[in-house]
Every structure is written in C-alpha cells, then in structure tokens.
Design a protein around this motif. Structure first.
Motif, PDB file in Angstrom:
ATOM      1  N   LEU A  70     -16.601 -25.725 -20.953  1.00 38.46           N
ATOM      2  CA  LEU A  70     -16.252 -25.484 -22.362  1.00 38.46           C
ATOM      3  C   LEU A  70     -17.542 -25.229 -23.129  1.00 38.46           C
ATOM      4  O   LEU A  70     -18.359 -26.139 -23.292  1.00 38.46           O
ATOM      5  CB  LEU A  70     -15.516 -26.712 -22.910  1.00 38.46           C
ATOM      6  CG  LEU A  70     -15.127 -26.695 -24.377  1.00 38.46           C
ATOM      7  CD1 LEU A  70     -14.261 -25.489 -24.705  1.00 38.46           C
ATOM      8  CD2 LEU A  70     -14.388 -27.972 -24.735  1.00 38.46           C
ATOM      9  N   GLY A 119     -13.972 -21.421 -24.760  1.00 33.10           N
ATOM     10  CA  GLY A 119     -14.896 -21.574 -25.884  1.00 33.10           C
ATOM     11  C   GLY A 119     -15.553 -20.242 -26.209  1.00 33.10           C
ATOM     12  O   GLY A 119     -15.520 -19.306 -25.403  1.00 33.10           O
ATOM     13  N   HIS A 155      -8.868 -29.863 -31.188  1.00 33.63           N
ATOM     14  CA  HIS A 155      -9.359 -28.490 -31.066  1.00 33.63           C
ATOM     15  C   HIS A 155      -9.899 -28.200 -29.649  1.00 33.63           C
ATOM     16  O   HIS A 155      -9.681 -27.112 -29.097  1.00 33.63           O
ATOM     17  CB  HIS A 155     -10.463 -28.277 -32.114  1.00 33.63           C
ATOM     18  CG  HIS A 155     -11.130 -26.950 -32.076  1.00 33.63           C
ATOM     19  ND1 HIS A 155     -10.616 -25.840 -32.726  1.00 33.63           N
ATOM     20  CD2 HIS A 155     -12.260 -26.533 -31.461  1.00 33.63           C
ATOM     21  CE1 HIS A 155     -11.416 -24.809 -32.508  1.00 33.63           C
ATOM     22  NE2 HIS A 155     -12.426 -25.200 -31.754  1.00 33.63           N
ATOM     23  N   LEU A 156     -10.571 -29.178 -29.071  1.00 30.41           N
ATOM     24  CA  LEU A 156     -11.140 -28.992 -27.731  1.00 30.41           C
ATOM     25  C   LEU A 156     -10.043 -28.887 -26.682  1.00 30.41           C
ATOM     26  O   LEU A 156     -10.180 -28.162 -25.696  1.00 30.41           O
ATOM     27  CB  LEU A 156     -12.071 -30.157 -27.384  1.00 30.41           C
ATOM     28  CG  LEU A 156     -13.243 -30.334 -28.333  1.00 30.41           C
ATOM     29  CD1 LEU A 156     -14.017 -31.607 -27.993  1.00 30.41           C
ATOM     30  CD2 LEU A 156     -14.161 -29.132 -28.264  1.00 30.41           C
ATOM     31  N   HIS A 200      -8.930 -25.336 -26.670  1.00 37.48           N
ATOM     32  CA  HIS A 200      -9.792 -24.516 -25.812  1.00 37.48           C
ATOM     33  C   HIS A 200      -9.518 -24.803 -24.329  1.00 37.48           C
ATOM     34  O   HIS A 200      -9.458 -23.897 -23.506  1.00 37.48           O
ATOM     35  CB  HIS A 200     -11.265 -24.806 -26.090  1.00 37.48           C
ATOM     36  CG  HIS A 200     -11.821 -24.111 -27.297  1.00 37.48           C
ATOM     37  ND1 HIS A 200     -11.799 -22.739 -27.442  1.00 37.48           N
ATOM     38  CD2 HIS A 200     -12.439 -24.587 -28.404  1.00 37.48           C
ATOM     39  CE1 HIS A 200     -12.387 -22.418 -28.595  1.00 37.48           C
ATOM     40  NE2 HIS A 200     -12.772 -23.509 -29.202  1.00 37.48           N
ATOM     41  N   HIS A 225     -19.842 -27.355 -28.895  1.00 35.24           N
ATOM     42  CA  HIS A 225     -19.652 -28.143 -27.690  1.00 35.24           C
ATOM     43  C   HIS A 225     -20.149 -27.438 -26.446  1.00 35.24           C
ATOM     44  O   HIS A 225     -20.092 -26.210 -26.348  1.00 35.24           O
ATOM     45  CB  HIS A 225     -18.166 -28.493 -27.518  1.00 35.24           C
ATOM     46  CG  HIS A 225     -17.655 -29.281 -28.676  1.00 35.24           C
ATOM     47  ND1 HIS A 225     -17.787 -30.636 -28.766  1.00 35.24           N
ATOM     48  CD2 HIS A 225     -17.083 -28.881 -29.826  1.00 35.24           C
ATOM     49  CE1 HIS A 225     -17.300 -31.052 -29.923  1.00 35.24           C
ATOM     50  NE2 HIS A 225     -16.860 -29.994 -30.586  1.00 35.24           N
ATOM     51  N   CYS A 226     -20.614 -28.238 -25.517  1.00 31.86           N
ATOM     52  CA  CYS A 226     -21.056 -27.708 -24.227  1.00 31.86           C
ATOM     53  C   CYS A 226     -20.760 -28.790 -23.208  1.00 31.86           C
ATOM     54  O   CYS A 226     -21.482 -29.769 -23.093  1.00 31.86           O
ATOM     55  CB  CYS A 226     -22.554 -27.402 -24.307  1.00 31.86           C
ATOM     56  SG  CYS A 226     -23.125 -26.439 -22.914  1.00 31.86           S
ATOM     57  N   SER A 255     -18.987 -23.665 -26.582  1.00 33.08           N
ATOM     58  CA  SER A 255     -18.728 -23.085 -27.900  1.00 33.08           C
ATOM     59  C   SER A 255     -19.919 -23.354 -28.805  1.00 33.08           C
ATOM     60  O   SER A 255     -20.988 -23.764 -28.346  1.00 33.08           O
ATOM     61  CB  SER A 255     -17.446 -23.676 -28.473  1.00 33.08           C
ATOM     62  OG  SER A 255     -17.672 -25.013 -28.850  1.00 33.08           O
ATOM     63  N   CYS A 309     -10.778 -16.812 -26.409  1.00 29.31           N
ATOM     64  CA  CYS A 309     -12.006 -17.579 -26.160  1.00 29.31           C
ATOM     65  C   CYS A 309     -12.603 -18.125 -27.437  1.00 29.31           C
ATOM     66  O   CYS A 309     -13.046 -19.257 -27.498  1.00 29.31           O
ATOM     67  CB  CYS A 309     -13.049 -16.700 -25.479  1.00 29.31           C
ATOM     68  SG  CYS A 309     -12.714 -16.460 -23.748  1.00 29.31           S
ATOM     69  N   THR A 310     -12.664 -17.283 -28.461  1.00 27.74           N
ATOM     70  CA  THR A 310     -13.199 -17.770 -29.738  1.00 27.74           C
ATOM     71  C   THR A 310     -12.064 -18.505 -30.463  1.00 27.74           C
ATOM     72  O   THR A 310     -10.916 -18.472 -30.018  1.00 27.74           O
ATOM     73  CB  THR A 310     -13.728 -16.590 -30.582  1.00 27.74           C
ATOM     74  OG1 THR A 310     -12.752 -15.576 -30.606  1.00 27.74           O
ATOM     75  CG2 THR A 310     -14.998 -16.019 -29.990  1.00 27.74           C
ATOM     76  N   ASP A 311     -12.413 -19.169 -31.565  1.00 24.47           N
ATOM     77  CA  ASP A 311     -11.406 -19.993 -32.240  1.00 24.47           C
ATOM     78  C   ASP A 311     -10.192 -19.168 -32.642  1.00 24.47           C
ATOM     79  O   ASP A 311     -10.327 -18.057 -33.160  1.00 24.47           O
ATOM     80  CB  ASP A 311     -12.018 -20.652 -33.476  1.00 24.47           C
ATOM     81  CG  ASP A 311     -12.927 -21.801 -33.090  1.00 24.47           C
ATOM     82  OD1 ASP A 311     -12.935 -22.170 -31.906  1.00 24.47           O
ATOM     83  OD2 ASP A 311     -13.622 -22.316 -33.974  1.00 24.47           O
TER      84      ASP A 311
END
Ligand code: KG4
Ligand code: ZN
Length: 351
Positions: free
Chosen positions: A139, A270, A116-117, A120, A144-145, A141, A301-303
């Motif tokens: 990244l 993200g 998934h990352l 992004h 995650h950061c 979200s 940007c969002t999922d």
C-alpha cells in the motif's frame, strides 16, 4: 438477505479528492463522480486542511445528487451508505462522514464507517474477480507506505511500515525540490522518462535490513543535495530517484516475502501504484516468485469513492447480519488497519 446484489453508496473526503460512487456487490460501478482540489492547493505546494474541508463541504451535496441521477436510482434503492471515517485530514473526514450519517438517517439504511486504508486494500478485488484471499499487499500512497497480509475482510496483518516519509510523500517532496509543482508523483514519473536512472548516485535507505520496513527521508534529502549541487539535470535526478525508490520497494518486499510465508498473489494499491515503472518492477518480482500480480486500474489506485463503496459491499457480504455502525461514531484522524502491529522504532522514536 435477498439474493440480488447489494448497491452501496460510497463517500470519500479524507484528503484532497471529493468523491461519490455507487457500486454493486457483483462488481459494477453504477456511477461515480470525483472532484480534485488540485487547483485550490497548487499555490501552496501541498494540501491545506482548512481549504480541503471547505471544498468538500461545498461539493459533496451536489455530487451525491448527480451520482444518483447518473445511475438512474433513488436513495431508497441503495442498501447501505459507506463513508470514509478515517484516517485522514479530520475536517474533510468529518464532512464526508456527517453527510453519510445524514443520508443513513434520512433513508433508514445502515451506515458503514470505512477505514480509508481498507478501501485501498480491498479495491483490487473490485477490479479483479479472480483475486482470492489471502494476498500480500503493498500500500503506497501520499500518507502511507505499508506491506500488509490481507488475510480476510477486516483481518489485516501489517508486516512493514515506513519509519519516516511515505513513498508518495517522497515523490511529492522531490517534485517540489525539482520545481515540478503539485501533485508531484505523476510529474516526477513523466520527467524520469527523459532522464538516466544511473546518472545520480542516491542511497537505498534500509536496503538489506532485517525487518521489511521502509525509510524515504534520507533519499529525499539526497535528492535535495543533488539538486543544490547544480551538477545534475533535473530529469536525471528524477529518474535516479524513481529507480532508488523502486529498488527499496523490491528489496523490502523480498524481505517481507521471506518472513511472512507464501502468499498466492502480490497486490499493489494506493496512489503510487499509478506509477508504471513501479508496476513493472512489481510485476517482475511477482513472476519471479510465481505469484499472481494484481494492480487495479489507475482510477482505482488514487483516492476514489468506488473503493469505499466496495469496502462496504465486502463488509455486507462478510457479515450478512450487519445492521450498521452507530450514528454517533467519531471521525478518526488516525486509524491503523492492524491495531496489533508493534510500533516501529525509527527516526525520532527512541528505543
Ligand atoms: O492514494 P492517494 O491518492 O492519496 C493518499 O491517500 O495519499 O495517493 C496520492 C499519492 C501522492 O503522493 C501522489 O504524488 C502519488 O500518490 N502518486 C504517484 C503517481 N500518481 C500519484 N506517485 C508516483 N507516480 C505516479 N504516477
Ligand atoms: Zn488514499
């Protein structure tokens, strides 16, 4: 490999969006559908894994059919099936991955298990043809950061991560404290527009520290204290929180830039990349460092599933002889993009 562009079907189900998309390797999104579960989770103030998995299971099959219909193609026209295989809420990831495996098995097309990352991380290249490799990626979200050097498809060097909360999580928790509801990021951003960013003194955790890591737990606690003091308007707290978060992002990115060596482009991805104030500050930073700045459009940007399908396209282009991931591959709740990255000493982690 034929010279016509590939068509990849992407499936995303790692959190609270069920999404399916058809994307071509020449950057066309042929069709996409996305169903948010906001209403289901709103009463709980956050995503409930069990509810999420069930909602994905109910929605995915009709969405797959709808997307093929929208694009006017058949499963047989698709070159590969890309499904998120982690990281994320394991029940949801399993629903999407199993669906992907079933489609791959039924069609005889390769399965591409996508991180998934990585979706992004590569999505900015779907949005902007001019973006070459390498680039410096922020990244940000809900889960995650990180700051990553995207060196190639499949080659990611993690320069920084958060030692506690992700920035999206801090936005969501601050929204909850301020009684704004879920999902919090867009609500905090909207309220911040009506407030004074200098009104509430809030900390900038880890600002100036030697390594470019992030920390947002202390900022969130300070938001709680400011709210409980009853001395500040919610809009001022929202604006001050957002500014503190942005100051941290800029400081940490500057640190990463000073240690990682030159990168021609700064890219943000993200969910938090949807925030206009965050984008503005990053754009300014990029221009100060003479870097190209790329922020994908909000919907990327969002999922979403287009980024998963696109990661599949990138994989096919990078590995022309790729025959597909094994169909007994397991869903992974945790799956670091950079397995070599050293664990970070932080809150709750002893030296
Ligand atoms: O990438 P994403 O859709 O899902 C994850 O993989 O986490 O990111 C969702 C996160 C949430 O925490 C949400 O509050 C945050 O992104 N977010 C925002 C904005 N829009 C979404 N944060 C700040 N400002 C926004 N406009
Ligand atoms: Zn995400």
């Amino acid at each position: 490999m034929s010279s016509r562009p590939h068509i990849v079907l992407g499936i995303e189900s790692s959190c609270d969006e069920t999404a399916v998309a058809l994307v071509t390797s020449d950057r066309r999104i042929l069709a996409e559908r996305i169903a948010s579960q906001e209403e289901e989770h709103a009463p709980y103030g956050g995503v409930v894994p069990e509810i999420a998995a069930r909602a994905h299971a109910e929605r995915l099959a009709p969405m797959l059919e709808a997307v093929l219909n929208d694009a006017g193609i058949k499963l047989a026209d698709v070159d590969a099936i890309a499904a998120t295989a982690g990281p994320g809420l394991i029940g949801g990831v399993m629903v999407g991955l199993v669906s992907g495996k079933a489609l791959a098995m039924a069609s005889g097309k390769p399965l591409i298990a996508v991180n998934h990352l990585e979706g992004h991380a590569l999505s900015p290249r779907l949005a902007d043809e001019s973006l070459g490799l390498p680039y410096l990626l922020l990244l940000v979200s809900g889960g995650h950061c990180q700051i990553l050097s995207v060196e190639g498809v499949g080659t990611y060097r993690r320069l920084a991560t958060t030692i506690d909360d992700a920035l999206g999580e801090a936005f969501d928790k601050s929204a909850k404290i301020l009684g704004l509801g879920y999902p919090g990021g867009p609500k905090v951003e909207a309220l911040a527009l009506e407030g004074n960013a200098k009104a509430v003194p809030l900390p900038r955790p880890l600002k100036g520290s030697k390594e470019p890591h992030f920390s947002f737990a202390g900022l969130k606690s300070a938001v709680l204290r400011a709210h409980e003091s009853g001395e500040h308007a919610p809009a001022d707290i929202a604006a001050s929180f957002q500014q503190a978060a942005i100051d941290c992002l800029i400081d940490r990115l500057q640190k990463a830039l000073s240690t990682a060596g030159p990168h021609p482009a700064l890219v943000v991805a993200g969910g938090v990349a949807a925030n206009k104030a965050v984008r503005g500050a990053l754009e300014e930073l990029a221009s100060r460092h003479a870097m190209q700045f790329v922020a994908p459009p909000m919907k990327l940007c969002t999922d979403n599933a287009a980024m998963i399908a696109w990661a599949g396209c990138e994989r096919l282009s990078a590995e022309p002889s790729f025959a597909g991931d094994p169909l007994d591959l397991k869903a992974r709740p945790r799956w670091p993009l950079d397995p070599e990255a050293e664990p970070v000493r932080g809150a709750g982690v002893k030296a």
